[in-house]
Design a protein around this motif. Structure first.
Motif, PDB file in Angstrom:
ATOM      1  N   GLU A  18      43.292   6.165 -25.010  1.00 33.29           N
ATOM      2  CA  GLU A  18      42.532   5.131 -25.615  1.00 33.29           C
ATOM      3  C   GLU A  18      41.156   5.347 -24.920  1.00 33.29           C
ATOM      4  N   GLU A  19      40.821   5.323 -23.809  1.00 30.65           N
ATOM      5  CA  GLU A  19      39.604   5.183 -23.064  1.00 30.65           C
ATOM      6  C   GLU A  19      39.022   6.379 -23.479  1.00 30.65           C
ATOM      7  N   ALA A  20      39.635   7.561 -23.492  1.00 27.84           N
ATOM      8  CA  ALA A  20      38.851   8.805 -23.820  1.00 27.84           C
ATOM      9  C   ALA A  20      38.243   8.797 -25.290  1.00 27.84           C
ATOM     10  N   LYS A  21      39.138   8.068 -26.199  1.00 27.55           N
ATOM     11  CA  LYS A  21      38.684   7.737 -27.495  1.00 27.55           C
ATOM     12  C   LYS A  21      37.724   6.898 -27.678  1.00 27.55           C
ATOM     13  N   GLU A  22      37.807   5.769 -26.986  1.00 24.15           N
ATOM     14  CA  GLU A  22      36.665   5.099 -26.934  1.00 24.15           C
ATOM     15  C   GLU A  22      35.278   5.616 -26.453  1.00 24.15           C
ATOM     16  N   PHE A  23      35.217   6.451 -25.329  1.00 21.51           N
ATOM     17  CA  PHE A  23      34.114   7.082 -25.150  1.00 21.51           C
ATOM     18  C   PHE A  23      33.659   7.884 -25.815  1.00 21.51           C
ATOM     19  N   LEU A  24      34.376   8.927 -26.547  1.00 25.59           N
ATOM     20  CA  LEU A  24      33.783   9.741 -27.715  1.00 25.59           C
ATOM     21  C   LEU A  24      33.437   9.289 -29.054  1.00 25.59           C
ATOM     22  N   ALA A  25      34.030   7.860 -29.267  1.00 23.22           N
ATOM     23  CA  ALA A  25      33.330   7.252 -30.511  1.00 23.22           C
ATOM     24  C   ALA A  25      31.955   6.810 -30.209  1.00 23.22           C
ATOM     25  N   LEU A  26      31.621   6.559 -29.019  1.00 21.04           N
ATOM     26  CA  LEU A  26      30.062   6.363 -28.627  1.00 21.04           C
ATOM     27  C   LEU A  26      29.172   7.283 -29.453  1.00 21.04           C
ATOM     28  N   PHE A  27      29.481   8.582 -29.631  1.00 26.90           N
ATOM     29  CA  PHE A  27      28.729   9.753 -29.903  1.00 26.90           C
ATOM     30  C   PHE A  27      28.536   9.792 -31.537  1.00 26.90           C
ATOM     31  N   PRO A  28      27.675  10.307 -32.349  1.00 27.03           N
ATOM     32  CA  PRO A  28      27.800  10.476 -33.555  1.00 27.03           C
ATOM     33  C   PRO A  28      28.784  11.504 -34.100  1.00 27.03           C
ATOM     34  N   ALA A  29      29.616  11.201 -35.081  1.00 28.10           N
ATOM     35  CA  ALA A  29      30.516  12.388 -35.434  1.00 28.10           C
ATOM     36  C   ALA A  29      30.038  13.552 -35.752  1.00 28.10           C
ATOM     37  N   GLU A  30      28.867  13.738 -36.020  1.00 25.10           N
ATOM     38  CA  GLU A  30      28.457  14.971 -36.347  1.00 25.10           C
ATOM     39  C   GLU A  30      27.931  16.026 -34.749  1.00 25.10           C
ATOM     40  N   GLU A  31      27.982  15.077 -33.893  1.00 24.05           N
ATOM     41  CA  GLU A  31      27.623  15.696 -32.642  1.00 24.05           C
ATOM     42  C   GLU A  31      28.769  16.244 -31.864  1.00 24.05           C
ATOM     43  N   LYS A  32      28.844  17.781 -31.969  1.00 20.87           N
ATOM     44  CA  LYS A  32      30.066  18.230 -31.502  1.00 20.87           C
ATOM     45  C   LYS A  32      29.684  18.722 -29.812  1.00 20.87           C
ATOM     46  N   LEU A  33      30.603  18.091 -29.090  1.00 22.70           N
ATOM     47  CA  LEU A  33      30.489  18.326 -27.779  1.00 22.70           C
ATOM     48  C   LEU A  33      31.514  19.163 -27.091  1.00 22.70           C
ATOM     49  N   TYR A  34      31.240  19.668 -25.819  1.00 25.86           N
ATOM     50  CA  TYR A  34      32.023  20.405 -24.921  1.00 25.86           C
ATOM     51  C   TYR A  34      32.564  19.548 -23.788  1.00 25.86           C
ATOM     52  N   VAL A  35      34.195  19.474 -23.944  1.00 25.83           N
ATOM     53  CA  VAL A  35      34.367  18.492 -22.968  1.00 25.83           C
ATOM     54  C   VAL A  35      35.582  19.314 -22.160  1.00 25.83           C
ATOM     55  N   LYS A  36      35.753  18.678 -20.834  1.00 28.57           N
ATOM     56  CA  LYS A  36      36.785  19.063 -19.972  1.00 28.57           C
ATOM     57  C   LYS A  36      38.016  18.208 -20.269  1.00 28.57           C
ATOM     58  N   VAL A  37      39.133  18.863 -20.115  1.00 33.03           N
ATOM     59  CA  VAL A  37      40.339  18.145 -20.201  1.00 33.03           C
ATOM     60  C   VAL A  37      41.190  18.390 -18.858  1.00 33.03           C
ATOM     61  N   GLY A  38      41.214  17.577 -17.823  1.00 29.00           N
ATOM     62  CA  GLY A  38      41.571  17.790 -16.667  1.00 29.00           C
ATOM     63  C   GLY A  38      43.005  17.344 -16.529  1.00 29.00           C
ATOM     64  N   MET A  39      43.630  17.297 -15.198  1.00 30.80           N
ATOM     65  CA  MET A  39      44.965  17.097 -15.039  1.00 30.80           C
ATOM     66  C   MET A  39      45.172  15.718 -15.397  1.00 30.80           C
ATOM     67  N   GLU A  40      44.374  14.648 -14.857  1.00 24.77           N
ATOM     68  CA  GLU A  40      44.577  13.166 -15.299  1.00 24.77           C
ATOM     69  C   GLU A  40      45.046  13.090 -16.593  1.00 24.77           C
ATOM     70  N   ILE A  41      44.247  13.295 -17.433  1.00 21.92           N
ATOM     71  CA  ILE A  41      44.445  13.041 -18.913  1.00 21.92           C
ATOM     72  C   ILE A  41      45.479  13.929 -19.284  1.00 21.92           C
ATOM     73  N   TYR A  42      45.484  15.200 -19.163  1.00 19.44           N
ATOM     74  CA  TYR A  42      46.392  16.127 -19.750  1.00 19.44           C
ATOM     75  C   TYR A  42      47.857  15.636 -19.392  1.00 19.44           C
ATOM     76  N   TYR A  43      48.126  15.389 -18.319  1.00 18.66           N
ATOM     77  CA  TYR A  43      49.566  14.780 -17.760  1.00 18.66           C
ATOM     78  C   TYR A  43      49.744  13.525 -18.410  1.00 18.66           C
ATOM     79  N   ALA A  44      48.814  12.605 -18.597  1.00 20.06           N
ATOM     80  CA  ALA A  44      49.077  11.235 -19.248  1.00 20.06           C
ATOM     81  C   ALA A  44      49.480  11.125 -20.843  1.00 20.06           C
ATOM     82  N   VAL A  45      48.755  12.402 -21.380  1.00 29.92           N
ATOM     83  CA  VAL A  45      49.031  12.284 -22.887  1.00 29.92           C
ATOM     84  C   VAL A  45      49.679  13.706 -23.374  1.00 29.92           C
ATOM     85  N   GLY A  46      49.311  14.747 -22.606  1.00 27.47           N
ATOM     86  CA  GLY A  46      49.987  16.199 -23.181  1.00 27.47           C
ATOM     87  C   GLY A  46      49.264  16.686 -24.054  1.00 27.47           C
ATOM     88  N   PRO A  47      49.602  17.795 -24.551  1.00 31.71           N
ATOM     89  CA  PRO A  47      48.797  18.614 -25.675  1.00 31.71           C
ATOM     90  C   PRO A  47      48.292  18.054 -26.595  1.00 31.71           C
TER      91      PRO A  47
END
Length: 233
Positions: free
Chosen positions: A16-45
């Motif tokens: 949810e925190e990641a989604k809230e952060f991403l929602a700050l950016f315009p939908a048309e702006e395509k980002l390059y993001v890093k998914v690290g161990m913290e969020i991957y182990y919390a959420v998975g694929p």
């Protein structure tokens, strides 16, 4: 080829925190993001699938380090997620890195971690018992990574120029430890500014807290991006 977008480290403890952060950016702006161990182990694929559904590029930063067969099998699974970049630990050895390359195939950029940018030379020598300089260790790992057929390494920007000289000009140097002037280094030991990273020869820069914890993350991102690309021709 250099990536014009700073890679944003999505180091959040929840989806949810990641989604809230991403929602700050315009939908048309395509980002390059890093998914690290913290969020991957919390959420998975699911987190990777969600990011790809939004059109973002993904660096999956799991730093795999295991026996070659396990790493190869894991990379086969990760290749199905559509990640743009992922990594292993160079300390796993050439055979392990070659197995990772075989498992991932041509489905993304594959790089290896040399020494973490939070590691000092003293820590490396005392804890890892590597009795050379930190710079020598990083360059050695980079050469072994190139020998294994990987695309590049994670390293400090301070070592990027020397790594390219020791390997080849197209060898990717992805550099964390990026801190704009006036911000705290935090737990990073070997830090540079975005502009310095460009001048030294970084191909990708990874920025986390200076963006994600900024009062205005979107403005912070664009300021860093501008500094990173201001001298591009």
């Amino acid at each position: 080829m250099r990536e014009s977008r700073p890679v944003i480290a999505l180091d959040f403890p929840s989806f949810e925190e990641a989604k809230e952060f991403l929602a700050l950016f315009p939908a048309e702006e395509k980002l390059y993001v890093k998914v690290g161990m913290e969020i991957y182990y919390a959420v998975g694929p699911e987190v990777v699938r969600y990011l790809k559904s939004l059109g973002h590029s993904v660096f999956l930063d799991l730093k795999l380090h295991d026996i070659p067969n396990t790493v190869k099998s894991t990379m086969k699974i990760l290749s199905n997620l559509g990640v743009d970049m992922t990594n292993v630990q160079a300390a796993g050895g050439v055979e392990m890195m070659q197995a990772a390359r075989e498992g991932l195939g041509d489905k993304g950029i594959l790089i290896a971690v040399t020494q973490l940018t939070s590691t000092s030379e003293e820590q490396m020598q005392e804890c890892q018992n590597i009795q050379t300089s930190l710079q020598e260790s990083v360059i050695h790992y980079a050469q072994k990574t190139a020998e294994a057929g990987l695309d590049g390494v994670v390293c400090s920007a301070q070592e990027a120029k020397l790594i390219k000289q020791a390997t080849h000009e197209d060898f990717i140097c992805l550099t964390p430890g990026i801190r704009p002037r006036g911000t705290e280094a935090g737990d990073q030991k070997r830090v540079v500014t975005p502009g310095q990273a460009y001048q030294i020869g970084s191909d990708y820069i990874v920025v986390g807290r200076p963006i994600t914890q900024a009062a205005d993350p979107v403005a912070a991102y664009h300021a860093i991006k501008e500094e990173w690309t201001q001298d591009w021709v």
